[in-house]
Scaffold this active site. Sequence first.
Site, short mmCIF file in Angstrom:
data_model
loop_
_atom_site.label_atom_id
_atom_site.label_comp_id
_atom_site.label_asym_id
_atom_site.label_seq_id
_atom_site.Cartn_x
_atom_site.Cartn_y
_atom_site.Cartn_z
N LYS A 198 0.87 -1.18 0.00
CA LYS A 198 0.00 0.00 0.00
C LYS A 198 0.90 1.23 0.00
CE LYS A 198 -3.51 2.38 2.72
NZ LYS A 198 -4.42 2.28 3.85
N LYS A 251 -2.04 -1.38 -4.04
CA LYS A 251 -2.95 -0.25 -3.87
C LYS A 251 -2.14 1.04 -3.85
CE LYS A 251 -5.87 1.86 -0.47
NZ LYS A 251 -6.40 1.88 0.85
C1 PBG Z 1 -7.13 3.56 5.76
C2 PBG Z 1 -7.46 3.37 4.33
C3 PBG Z 1 -7.29 4.28 3.28
C4 PBG Z 1 -7.82 3.67 2.14
C5 PBG Z 1 -8.27 2.41 2.51
N1 PBG Z 1 -8.03 2.22 3.87
C6 PBG Z 1 -6.77 5.66 3.28
C7 PBG Z 1 -5.42 5.95 3.76
O1 PBG Z 1 -4.58 5.07 3.95
O2 PBG Z 1 -5.19 7.13 3.95
C8 PBG Z 1 -7.88 4.30 0.78
C9 PBG Z 1 -8.99 3.82 -0.08
C10 PBG Z 1 -9.31 4.71 -1.23
O3 PBG Z 1 -8.72 5.80 -1.44
O4 PBG Z 1 -10.20 4.33 -1.99
N2 PBG Z 1 -6.04 2.86 6.22
ZN ZN Z 2 -5.43 3.57 8.36
#
Ligand code: PBG
Ligand code: ZN
Length: 329
Positions: A198, A251
């Site tokens: 991520k 992601k």
């Molecule tokens: C939180 C989380 C996020 C997303 C999924 N879980 C945001 C972040 O890490 O700031 C992003 C999902 C999206 O933008 O569609 N941990």
């Molecule tokens: Zn988070």
Amino acid sequence: MAFPETRLRRLRTNAGIRRLTDAPNPDARKFIWPVFCVPGDTAKENIPAMPGQYRLGLNALLKEAEAAVLQGIGGILVFGIPEPACKSSDGSAACLDKGIIPSAVRALKKNFPELPVFTDVCLCAYTSHGHCGPLDARGSVDNDAALPILAETALCHARAGADGTAPSAMMDGQVQAIRKKLDGEGFSHTVIMSYSTKFASSLYGPFREANSSAPGKGDRKGYQQSFRFRNQAVLESLEDETECADILMVKPSLWYLDILHELKKRTLLPIAAYNVSGEYSMLHAAAERGWGNLHDMARESLFALERAGADIILSYWARYYGELFSGRE
Ligand code: PBG
Ligand code: ZN
């Protein structure tokens, strides 16, 4: 042979020939729809930054889920937006059985027992500072202090009946901590779909607006993956494989097809691509300005994920699978 005997245009001569030789659309079964759940029953609040997506109370969620199920989608991923009053410095309200995610899971599994339900396991919606775990004395996220809270959160979701949990906090060792906890409590069957790679991305803005989970101070670069560090981006996922993740994930998706492709060569686990909020909303923004056709852009972008080798596609478009793909070759 070469030109003029070889003419690649021959297989594009008419729609019938193209249909025969083109790959089919990505199957609805591959799609997981991420949903935002809020307390209460009837709420269906617009999310201005994400046209066509809503913050849903329980009954509204069931109605929307039914529409998605009728289109044959493969699963749902539940995000919870708790009352601001439950936020605390360590985010421990994430593990409350009465919480918004477990309640949504119970309702979904009761009404759609066959539909795989996954849950987001993170603390940022529950911490007062908006980071994905408690802070240490230096003000950075305390990795090892986050682990037991994340494991407890996953267990709480599993107890509510979730088929799988999806840890997204990017703490080292989180998959192992969750696996041990689940196995120790009789949930060895619960799947872990890890947000294994991520990135610290600029594409989460609309989500953070929808979920009220933006960090109050600073950013997430201390725990999310740098997009400049290719080898480590691959290692992040491989590490989660050794921690016994069942499904890996990249992601965001469209700007990271190289990572997806690389990972595909290095693992036999299923790989999910998370087509994030920014990727969804930017197409809406362009279409609103008349700079592209919304559905054509969505189809083309989702097809890219399929082509790059995504086994599962997490996307807000999943709710509109039928409109996008039915009858479209
Ligand atoms: C939180 C989380 C996020 C997303 C999924 N879980 C945001 C972040 O890490 O700031 C992003 C999902 C999206 O933008 O569609 N941990
Ligand atoms: Zn988070």
